[in-house]
Enzyme design. Structure first.
Site, PDB file in Angstrom:
ATOM      1  N   CYS A   1       2.150 -21.581   4.609  1.00  8.69           N
ATOM      2  CA  CYS A   1       1.438 -21.364   3.344  1.00  8.69           C
ATOM      3  C   CYS A   1       1.614 -22.038   2.315  1.00  8.69           C
ATOM      4  O   CYS A   1       2.853 -21.665   1.510  1.00  8.69           O
ATOM      5  CB  CYS A   1       1.226 -20.007   3.175  1.00  8.69           C
ATOM      6  SG  CYS A   1       0.417 -19.070   4.447  1.00  8.69           S
TER       7      CYS A   1
ATOM      8  N   CYS B   1      -7.052 -29.858  -3.954  1.00 10.62           N
ATOM      9  CA  CYS B   1      -7.501 -28.483  -4.494  1.00 10.62           C
ATOM     10  C   CYS B   1      -7.711 -28.760  -5.940  1.00 10.62           C
ATOM     11  O   CYS B   1      -6.824 -29.150  -6.764  1.00 10.62           O
ATOM     12  CB  CYS B   1      -6.550 -27.450  -4.239  1.00 10.62           C
ATOM     13  SG  CYS B   1      -7.781 -25.750  -4.398  1.00 10.62           S
TER      14      CYS B   1
ATOM     15  N   CYS C   1       1.414 -23.017  -5.755  1.00 13.74           N
ATOM     16  CA  CYS C   1       0.929 -23.494  -4.639  1.00 13.74           C
ATOM     17  C   CYS C   1       0.886 -25.285  -4.643  1.00 13.74           C
ATOM     18  O   CYS C   1       0.667 -25.688  -5.782  1.00 13.74           O
ATOM     19  CB  CYS C   1      -0.513 -23.539  -4.293  1.00 13.74           C
ATOM     20  SG  CYS C   1      -1.399 -24.300  -3.001  1.00 13.74           S
TER      21      CYS C   1
ATOM     22  N   CYS D   1      -3.424 -23.294  -8.763  1.00 14.50           N
ATOM     23  CA  CYS D   1      -2.534 -22.150  -8.817  1.00 14.50           C
ATOM     24  C   CYS D   1      -1.307 -22.470  -9.117  1.00 14.50           C
ATOM     25  O   CYS D   1      -0.898 -23.538  -8.151  1.00 14.50           O
ATOM     26  CB  CYS D   1      -2.805 -21.345  -7.232  1.00 14.50           C
ATOM     27  SG  CYS D   1      -4.464 -20.646  -7.138  1.00 14.50           S
TER      28      CYS D   1
ATOM     29  N   GLU E   1      -4.017 -32.305   6.044  1.00 16.19           N
ATOM     30  CA  GLU E   1      -3.122 -31.560   7.010  1.00 16.19           C
ATOM     31  C   GLU E   1      -3.778 -30.340   7.677  1.00 16.19           C
ATOM     32  O   GLU E   1      -4.603 -29.591   7.127  1.00 16.19           O
ATOM     33  CB  GLU E   1      -1.745 -30.931   6.388  1.00 16.19           C
ATOM     34  CG  GLU E   1      -1.184 -32.170   6.013  1.00 16.19           C
ATOM     35  CD  GLU E   1       0.430 -31.776   5.341  1.00 16.19           C
ATOM     36  OE1 GLU E   1       1.162 -32.678   5.688  1.00 16.19           O
ATOM     37  OE2 GLU E   1       0.531 -30.884   4.591  1.00 16.19           O
TER      38      GLU E   1
ATOM     39  N   CYS F   1      -4.964 -23.648  11.217  1.00 15.23           N
ATOM     40  CA  CYS F   1      -5.238 -23.419  10.103  1.00 15.23           C
ATOM     41  C   CYS F   1      -5.852 -24.722   9.329  1.00 15.23           C
ATOM     42  O   CYS F   1      -5.386 -25.865   9.542  1.00 15.23           O
ATOM     43  CB  CYS F   1      -3.740 -23.100   9.134  1.00 15.23           C
ATOM     44  SG  CYS F   1      -3.930 -22.954   7.356  1.00 15.23           S
TER      45      CYS F   1
HETATM   46  N1  SAH Z   1      -7.927 -21.684  -1.873  1.00 13.87           N
HETATM   47  C1  SAH Z   1      -7.863 -20.867  -0.762  1.00 13.87           C
HETATM   48  C2  SAH Z   1      -7.331 -21.112   0.692  1.00 13.87           C
HETATM   49  C3  SAH Z   1      -5.689 -21.976   0.607  1.00 13.87           C
HETATM   50  S1  SAH Z   1      -4.205 -21.119   0.496  1.00 13.87           S
HETATM   51  C4  SAH Z   1      -7.307 -19.476  -1.295  1.00 13.87           C
HETATM   52  O1  SAH Z   1      -6.990 -19.398  -2.450  1.00 13.87           O
HETATM   53  O2  SAH Z   1      -7.053 -18.492  -0.834  1.00 13.87           O
HETATM   54  C5  SAH Z   1      -3.999 -19.890   1.751  1.00 13.87           C
HETATM   55  C6  SAH Z   1      -2.943 -18.855   1.364  1.00 13.87           C
HETATM   56  O3  SAH Z   1      -1.779 -19.317   0.949  1.00 13.87           O
HETATM   57  C7  SAH Z   1      -3.454 -18.559  -0.230  1.00 13.87           C
HETATM   58  O4  SAH Z   1      -3.367 -17.006  -0.245  1.00 13.87           O
HETATM   59  C8  SAH Z   1      -2.586 -18.865  -1.072  1.00 13.87           C
HETATM   60  O5  SAH Z   1      -2.535 -18.246  -2.195  1.00 13.87           O
HETATM   61  C9  SAH Z   1      -1.360 -18.900  -0.451  1.00 13.87           C
HETATM   62  N2  SAH Z   1      -0.032 -19.652  -1.009  1.00 13.87           N
HETATM   63  C10 SAH Z   1      -0.296 -20.896  -1.688  1.00 13.87           C
HETATM   64  N3  SAH Z   1       0.900 -21.205  -2.062  1.00 13.87           N
HETATM   65  C11 SAH Z   1       1.849 -20.555  -1.245  1.00 13.87           C
HETATM   66  C12 SAH Z   1       3.183 -20.636  -1.373  1.00 13.87           C
HETATM   67  N4  SAH Z   1       3.773 -21.587  -1.998  1.00 13.87           N
HETATM   68  N5  SAH Z   1       3.639 -19.662  -0.827  1.00 13.87           N
HETATM   69  C13 SAH Z   1       3.153 -18.693   0.132  1.00 13.87           C
HETATM   70  N6  SAH Z   1       1.904 -18.600   0.103  1.00 13.87           N
HETATM   71  C14 SAH Z   1       1.106 -19.616  -0.569  1.00 13.87           C
END
Ligand code: SAH
Length: 362
Positions: free
Chosen positions: A337, A111, A118, A115, A91, A104
């Protein structure tokens, strides 16, 4: 096998052409067609000789993904689901704001980092994107968005914040960013490209030497105990060392590093966490981006209340830390995000494992 010319940056194209007995300037001619004009049909590239056009048709290709769906949010954000040649889908999201438009971009199919908050992580991991698949996301979005009425660029900024961890696909991400920066590519300045990482320390040091775009780091917690739970990569690369790497990246008098902090109700959003965060970032040229958590199916987390986010913001702000609260965009089309899921086969079998554990637990 045809060479996918989207996988080559300018230097790569110069090599490609010289290996075929052509002059180096063919590289910039080709780039102008592809990235400037959006043309991918070699036959239409009229300033290349007929012989060269025929040669390209037989040995090269410009491999673009298929647009499976194109969703427009009520707030003007737009999300594309793109199918790659092997059937995997990723996406890409466009976010228009006053005075700028941000794309974006995804760097991996899924991934590996897991985390806990996420959605991409919950899907598991399949593979790295090639640099051609990364730059193709700009090509598709630029084409779909068309020209602006006032001649302004519609994609003025790129954030490597889509699916995946860009620093775990280092070479391809750096090559694709090189094309974004190239005057014959998308001509963006380093300031307008932001790479977001969960904190792969050695690659942060390398990036500073290779392509020092703006850096964002997903911090999300002010201490290792909590960060280990939210961002498991922290067990390998803990906060103190991560912040040292960020300081080195920022260098003397250089740009600030952005620290992303997702606001999870009752988890990392108390006054004490905010004060600890201030202490933790002392001496680091930082700005903080508070991101209201974006929920997805079966998540155990909830978004902090607006009041809580405001209070957290004030503590940071009053302590002199530059802080902004990111407005949630595109959540009606699952484009916010952490909500990007794509469609792919999970090679890590994470979904299966998670389901099994849930069954045992219940
Ligand atoms: N792997 C990279 C980039 C991808 S995520 C990283 O970790 O930075 C982009 C951003 O969105 C990151 O800061 C991530 O922590 C945040 N993110 C992930 N899941 C989220 C969610 N459910 N709500 C809000 N932000 C989220």
């Amino acid at each position: 096998m045809k060479t996918n010319l989207l996988d080559l940056d300018r230097a790569g194209l110069v090599d490609f052409f010289s290996a075929r007995g052509e002059k180096g300037f063919r590289a910039t001619q080709l780039m102008k067609w592809i990235y400037g004009q959006g043309v991918t049909d070699f036959a239409a590239m009229t300033n290349l000789s007929k012989g060269l056009r025929a040669d390209l048709q037989s040995c090269a290709e410009l491999r673009l993904p298929l647009v499976v769906s194109d969703h427009l949010s009520d707030d003007g954000s737009r999300k594309w689901l793109l199918q790659l040649h092997d059937g995997n889908c990723i996406e890409t999201v466009y976010i228009p704001e006053a005075g700028r438009g941000t794309l974006c971009v995804s760097s991996q199919v899924g991934c590996m980092l897991n985390c806990s908050f996420c959605s991409t992580a919950q899907q598991g991991f399949n593979r790295n994107l090639s640099s051609g698949e990364i730059i193709a996301q700009l090509w598709v979005a630029a084409g779909a968005l068309g020209q602006s009425v006032d001649g302004e660029r519609l994609i003025s900024n790129v954030v490597m914040m889509g699916m995946g961890e860009p620093l775990l696909n280092y070479d391809n991400v750096v090559r694709a960013m090189g094309i974004m920066l190239d005057d014959f590519g998308y001509g963006l300045s380093k300031r307008r490209i932001t790479l977001s990482t969960a904190g792969v320390i050695p690659a942060i040091g390398q990036l500073r030497k290779d392509c020092d775009v703006s850096l964002a780091v997903s911090l999300h917690a002010p201490d290792d105990l909590l960060r280990n739970q939210l961002v498991p990569l922290n067990r390998k690369y803990p906060i103190r060392e991560l912040l040292e790497a960020c300081k080195a990246y920022a260098g003397e008098g250089r740009r600030r590093v952005t620290f992303e902090y997702v606001m999870l109700a009752g988890v990392n959003d108390s006054d004490a966490h905010a004060r600890q965060l201030v202490r933790c970032l002392k001496g680091v040229p930082a700005k903080i981006n508070l991101i209201p958590f974006n929920p997805f199916p079966e998540t155990r987390y909830q978004r902090s209340s607006n009041h809580r986010i405001q209070r957290f913001f004030e503590i940071l702000n009053n302590a002199g830390v530059v802080t902004i609260t990111r407005r949630t965009r595109g959540d009606d089309i699952d484009a916010a995000c952490g909500q990007l899921a794509g469609q792919f086969q999970d090679r890590t079998r994470r979904r299966e494992r998670v389901q099994k554990n849930t069954r045992v637990a219940s």
